[in-house]
Design an enzyme around this catalytic site. Structure first.
Site, PDB file in Angstrom:
ATOM      1  N   ASP A  64     -57.341 -34.036  34.065  1.00 11.53           N
ATOM      2  CA  ASP A  64     -57.974 -33.931  35.377  1.00 11.53           C
ATOM      3  C   ASP A  64     -59.080 -32.891  35.433  1.00 11.53           C
ATOM      4  O   ASP A  64     -59.830 -32.848  36.406  1.00 11.53           O
ATOM      5  CB  ASP A  64     -56.902 -33.626  36.445  1.00 11.53           C
ATOM      6  CG  ASP A  64     -55.952 -34.799  36.586  1.00 11.53           C
ATOM      7  OD1 ASP A  64     -56.435 -35.941  36.622  1.00 11.53           O
ATOM      8  OD2 ASP A  64     -54.720 -34.570  36.627  1.00 11.53           O
ATOM      9  N   ARG A 128     -57.894 -37.467  45.880  1.00 12.53           N
ATOM     10  CA  ARG A 128     -58.335 -36.419  44.951  1.00 12.53           C
ATOM     11  C   ARG A 128     -59.847 -36.461  44.649  1.00 12.53           C
ATOM     12  O   ARG A 128     -60.403 -35.468  44.175  1.00 12.53           O
ATOM     13  CB  ARG A 128     -57.574 -36.548  43.631  1.00 12.53           C
ATOM     14  CG  ARG A 128     -56.068 -36.346  43.743  1.00 12.53           C
ATOM     15  CD  ARG A 128     -55.710 -34.915  44.066  1.00 12.53           C
ATOM     16  NE  ARG A 128     -54.268 -34.742  44.213  1.00 12.53           N
ATOM     17  CZ  ARG A 128     -53.448 -34.460  43.207  1.00 12.53           C
ATOM     18  NH1 ARG A 128     -53.922 -34.318  41.980  1.00 12.53           N
ATOM     19  NH2 ARG A 128     -52.170 -34.315  43.428  1.00 12.53           N
ATOM     20  N   HIS A 158     -53.850 -41.793  40.978  1.00 11.70           N
ATOM     21  CA  HIS A 158     -55.199 -41.849  40.384  1.00 11.70           C
ATOM     22  C   HIS A 158     -55.559 -43.282  39.987  1.00 11.70           C
ATOM     23  O   HIS A 158     -54.670 -44.121  39.775  1.00 11.70           O
ATOM     24  CB  HIS A 158     -55.238 -40.995  39.108  1.00 11.70           C
ATOM     25  CG  HIS A 158     -55.246 -39.522  39.331  1.00 11.70           C
ATOM     26  ND1 HIS A 158     -54.358 -38.669  38.698  1.00 11.70           N
ATOM     27  CD2 HIS A 158     -56.041 -38.734  40.094  1.00 11.70           C
ATOM     28  CE1 HIS A 158     -54.610 -37.422  39.072  1.00 11.70           C
ATOM     29  NE2 HIS A 158     -55.624 -37.431  39.917  1.00 11.70           N
ATOM     30  N   CYS A 245     -52.897 -38.400  30.991  1.00 11.59           N
ATOM     31  CA  CYS A 245     -53.051 -37.134  31.733  1.00 11.59           C
ATOM     32  C   CYS A 245     -52.941 -35.903  30.853  1.00 11.59           C
ATOM     33  O   CYS A 245     -53.476 -34.849  31.190  1.00 11.59           O
ATOM     34  CB  CYS A 245     -51.981 -37.032  32.810  1.00 11.59           C
ATOM     35  SG  CYS A 245     -51.742 -38.534  33.730  1.00 11.59           S
TER      36      CYS A 245
HETATM   37  C1  CIR Z   1     -50.798 -33.794  40.204  1.00 11.25           C
HETATM   38  O1  CIR Z   1     -50.328 -34.266  41.239  1.00 11.25           O
HETATM   39  O2  CIR Z   1     -51.955 -33.400  40.142  1.00 11.25           O
HETATM   40  C2  CIR Z   1     -49.913 -33.711  38.985  1.00 11.25           C
HETATM   41  N1  CIR Z   1     -48.561 -33.483  39.388  1.00 11.25           N
HETATM   42  C3  CIR Z   1     -50.018 -34.971  38.161  1.00 11.25           C
HETATM   43  C4  CIR Z   1     -51.377 -35.174  37.566  1.00 11.25           C
HETATM   44  C5  CIR Z   1     -51.432 -36.352  36.677  1.00 11.25           C
HETATM   45  N2  CIR Z   1     -52.719 -36.493  36.102  1.00 11.25           N
HETATM   46  C6  CIR Z   1     -53.314 -37.636  35.872  1.00 11.25           C
HETATM   47  O3  CIR Z   1     -52.815 -38.691  36.258  1.00 11.25           O
HETATM   48  N3  CIR Z   1     -54.505 -37.615  35.310  1.00 11.25           N
END
Ligand code: CIR
Length: 263
Positions: A64, A128, A158, A245
């Site tokens: 991210d 987001r 996402h 992720c």
């Molecule tokens: C969040 O909510 O940001 C984290 N718990 C999970 C992020 C997962 N990232 C992704 O799908 N790229």
């Protein structure tokens, strides 16, 4: 090259949007994360593992924090305020490999919302990633010939929770969460309807790292000729994290090889 970050005990305090909080077994999550790094190596990646980032429960989800293409790395401004410092911490790491660009306020963008397929970039419209973030990403990538396209996403965190690449010209899609019309002209494998979370696969050229938790969708992928490396990813799935992720994967120049000895 694959950049990953170790997870810390605070991962249990992660952001959650669509799942109820369940206890995370941190030691099991760490073992699964180590096996994931091994899978990345098996697929041919050189893995750089960064230390856990204290005070940042979601820092293991490095995807991210940046969008890395061959020409440039765009450091994001994550949509969750608790995650903004993670992006700043990634900048010096990526600076060694790419010129940097930055998403700036009021823009927000999570790397998990950005799917790059050749020069086509699909960008999830989610809580987001906002319009300013999309516009800034478009401006950063357009000089290199990339076209961006906004894609509405339903009921998941996402874009890449719902759709990921599994080959140069093939996408794995959950059509309940993203409209297949956006991907006309590209081959599509759909997830098994009983496995809605199965749309997140990590394509690494010849091999695809894929969660062992989705056997029915794995069978569909194998029938389509996709060569899977299965990994247990169940613990971090409780934190809404999938296999894309946990890494930032990009090409690097081969290290200089010694000159061949003249004959
Ligand atoms: C969040 O909510 O940001 C984290 N718990 C999970 C992020 C997962 N990232 C992704 O799908 N790229």
């Amino acid at each position: 090259m694959a950049v990953v970050r170790e997870l810390g005990p605070e991962v249990s305090d992660c952001e959650l949007t669509h799942l109820e909080r369940e206890p995370i077994d941190v030691s099991l999550a760490a073992r699964q994360h180590a096996a994931y790094q091994h899978a990345l190596s098996e697929a041919g990646c050189r893995v750089t593992s960064l230390p856990a980032l204290a005070g940042h429960p979601d820092a293991v989800f490095v995807e991210d924090t940046a969008v890395v293409v061959d020409e440039v790395a765009v450091i994001t401004r994550p949509g969750a305020p608790s995650r903004r410092a993670e992006a700043a911490a990634m900048a010096p790491v990526l600076q060694e490999h790419r010129p940097l660009r930055f998403i700036e306020a009021p823009g927000t963008l999570d790397g998990g919302d950005v799917l790059v397929l050749g020069r086509q970039v699909y960008v999830g419209q989610t809580p987001r990633t906002n319009r300013e973030g999309f516009d800034q990403l478009t401006a950063h990538l357009a000089p290199f010939g990339y076209r961006t396209r906004p894609v509405p996403v339903e009921a998941c965190l996402h874009l890449k929770t719902a759709v990921t690449a599994v080959a140069m010209d093939t996408l794995l899609v959950n059509p309940a969460w993203v409209d297949l019309d956006h991907f006309r002209g590209v081959d599509v494998v759909t997830v098994d309807p009983t496995e809605p979370w199965a749309g997140n696969a990590l394509w690494l050229g010849e091999r695809v790292v894929y969660p062992a938790e989705f056997p029915k969708t794995a069978a569909r992928l194998e029938a389509a000729g996709v060569n899977l490396i299965p990994v247990d990813a169940g613990e971090l799935a409780k934190a809404e994290g999938g296999v894309t992720c946990c890494s930032l994967v990009f090409s690097v120049a081969q290290p200089n090889l010694p000159n061949p000895t003249p004959a």
